[in-house]
Design an enzyme around this catalytic site. Structure first.
Site, PDB file in Angstrom:
ATOM      1  N   GLY A  63      74.775  63.940  73.894  1.00  0.00           N
ATOM      2  CA  GLY A  63      74.129  65.202  73.539  1.00  0.00           C
ATOM      3  C   GLY A  63      74.971  66.009  72.577  1.00  0.00           C
ATOM      4  O   GLY A  63      75.799  65.475  71.831  1.00  0.00           O
ATOM      5  N   LEU A  66      79.798  69.770  72.309  1.00  0.00           N
ATOM      6  CA  LEU A  66      80.189  71.077  72.849  1.00  0.00           C
ATOM      7  C   LEU A  66      81.563  71.511  72.357  1.00  0.00           C
ATOM      8  O   LEU A  66      81.832  72.703  72.212  1.00  0.00           O
ATOM      9  CB  LEU A  66      80.151  71.054  74.377  1.00  0.00           C
ATOM     10  CG  LEU A  66      78.781  70.780  75.017  1.00  0.00           C
ATOM     11  CD1 LEU A  66      78.870  70.915  76.529  1.00  0.00           C
ATOM     12  CD2 LEU A  66      77.710  71.702  74.469  1.00  0.00           C
ATOM     13  N   HIS A  88      65.232  68.503  64.821  1.00  0.00           N
ATOM     14  CA  HIS A  88      63.780  68.649  64.920  1.00  0.00           C
ATOM     15  C   HIS A  88      63.092  68.076  63.690  1.00  0.00           C
ATOM     16  O   HIS A  88      62.003  67.485  63.785  1.00  0.00           O
ATOM     17  CB  HIS A  88      63.415  70.120  65.118  1.00  0.00           C
ATOM     18  CG  HIS A  88      63.868  70.651  66.442  1.00  0.00           C
ATOM     19  ND1 HIS A  88      63.955  72.003  66.731  1.00  0.00           N
ATOM     20  CD2 HIS A  88      64.274  70.010  67.566  1.00  0.00           C
ATOM     21  CE1 HIS A  88      64.386  72.162  67.959  1.00  0.00           C
ATOM     22  NE2 HIS A  88      64.586  70.971  68.494  1.00  0.00           N
ATOM     23  N   ASP A 143      66.464  71.454  73.763  1.00  0.00           N
ATOM     24  CA  ASP A 143      65.920  71.348  72.414  1.00  0.00           C
ATOM     25  C   ASP A 143      65.611  69.877  72.167  1.00  0.00           C
ATOM     26  O   ASP A 143      65.500  69.098  73.102  1.00  0.00           O
ATOM     27  CB  ASP A 143      66.895  71.920  71.364  1.00  0.00           C
ATOM     28  CG  ASP A 143      68.182  71.113  71.227  1.00  0.00           C
ATOM     29  OD1 ASP A 143      68.437  70.228  72.087  1.00  0.00           O
ATOM     30  OD2 ASP A 143      68.940  71.363  70.283  1.00  0.00           O
TER      31      ASP A 143
END
Length: 267
Positions: A63, A66, A88, A143
């Protein structure tokens, strides 16, 4: 050509590999910008008939990066929005391009990695893969299209559980829930995914686009509106090179050669 991806096209199949293995293929701005570019290349390259997406190493993607996010300081909000916009864009292109997207989940898919994995048209996972939303564990919200695809794939209640509790699903559980198309032994994953990609690449490209278009809007259209789209779609398909080839091959009791038909007479 890319810093964080491997990209190749061979015999109608584009392969995209997330390639930050030392960072668990964590998603940063460079990766998603390059992913969006690769998606556009697949969409606009007439030789690409199927796309295979996977991760390098033992992880599909952990993901968002971070560690990088923590260094954004006061610019965190606009920079996170920039990253979200880029992934996106990639997912939007993958969803609307004619070639089917096959996702081969080779290991853990967390956060945006989970989101990206379920955006495929055909999702095959290694039996050692694990899936978790992970966003709220870091105080973040989802998201990467997950709030669109997950309720459609597994329903609202299961989506709420995944997003609120960050439950970890095994590959078998993810398959049982309806998130995956198939689960295979880890050692067989890439070979199986490539076999599927080649099979789809040999199929009728325009018909694959029509399938994707119909399914994308099926849960928001009424019955008559959806049937009208189906009717218009099949009426158009019968006039295409692939449609004519498919019918002729059926009547002649032979295997259709969609690639040749489309190359000889593109719409």
């Amino acid at each position: 050509m890319y810093e964080t991806l491997l990209f190749s096209v061979d015999d109608g199949v584009a392969e995209i590999t997330l390639h930050r293995p030392d960072a668990g293929n964590a998603i940063d701005l460079t990766l998603v910008t390059e992913l969006a570019d690769a998606a556009l290349r697949c969409d606009h390259d007439p030789t690409v008939r199927a796309v295979l997406l996977t991760g390098a190493g033992k992880t599909f993607s952990v993901g968002g990066d971070l560690k990088a996010f923590a260094g954004f300081g006061d610019t965190a909000a606009p920079r996170l929005k920039e990253i979200a916009d880029a992934i996106h864009k990639a997912i939007s292109v993958f969803a609307r391009m004619a070639p089917p997207l096959i996702v081969a989940v080779n290991g853990t898919a967390a956060g945006a990695g989970f989101s990206l994995s379920v955006a495929g048209d055909y999702v095959i996972a290694a039996d050692t893969a694990r899936f978790t939303m992970a966003y709220t564990a870091a105080g973040l919200s989802p998201d990467g299209s997950s709030s669109y695809f997950l309720p459609r794939l597994i329903g609202l209640r299961r989506t709420q559980e995944l997003m609120l509790t960050n439950r970890v699903l095994s590959a078998a559980e993810a398959h049982n829930w309806g998130l995956l198309t198939r689960v295979v032994p880890t050692a067989d994953l890439i070979d199986e995914a490539r076999t599927i990609a080649r099979r789809l690449a040999d199929g009728p490209l325009a018909a694959h686009r029509a399938v994707k278009d119909l399914l994308r809007v099926s849960l928001t259209n009424g019955l008559e509106e959806q049937m009208e789209l189906e009717g218009r779609g099949i009426a158009h398909a019968v006039t295409t090179p692939a449609g004519r080839e498919g019918i002729a091959a059926f009547l002649e009791k032979r295997r259709p050669d969609f690639r040749k038909a489309e190359a000889d007479g593109r719409d």
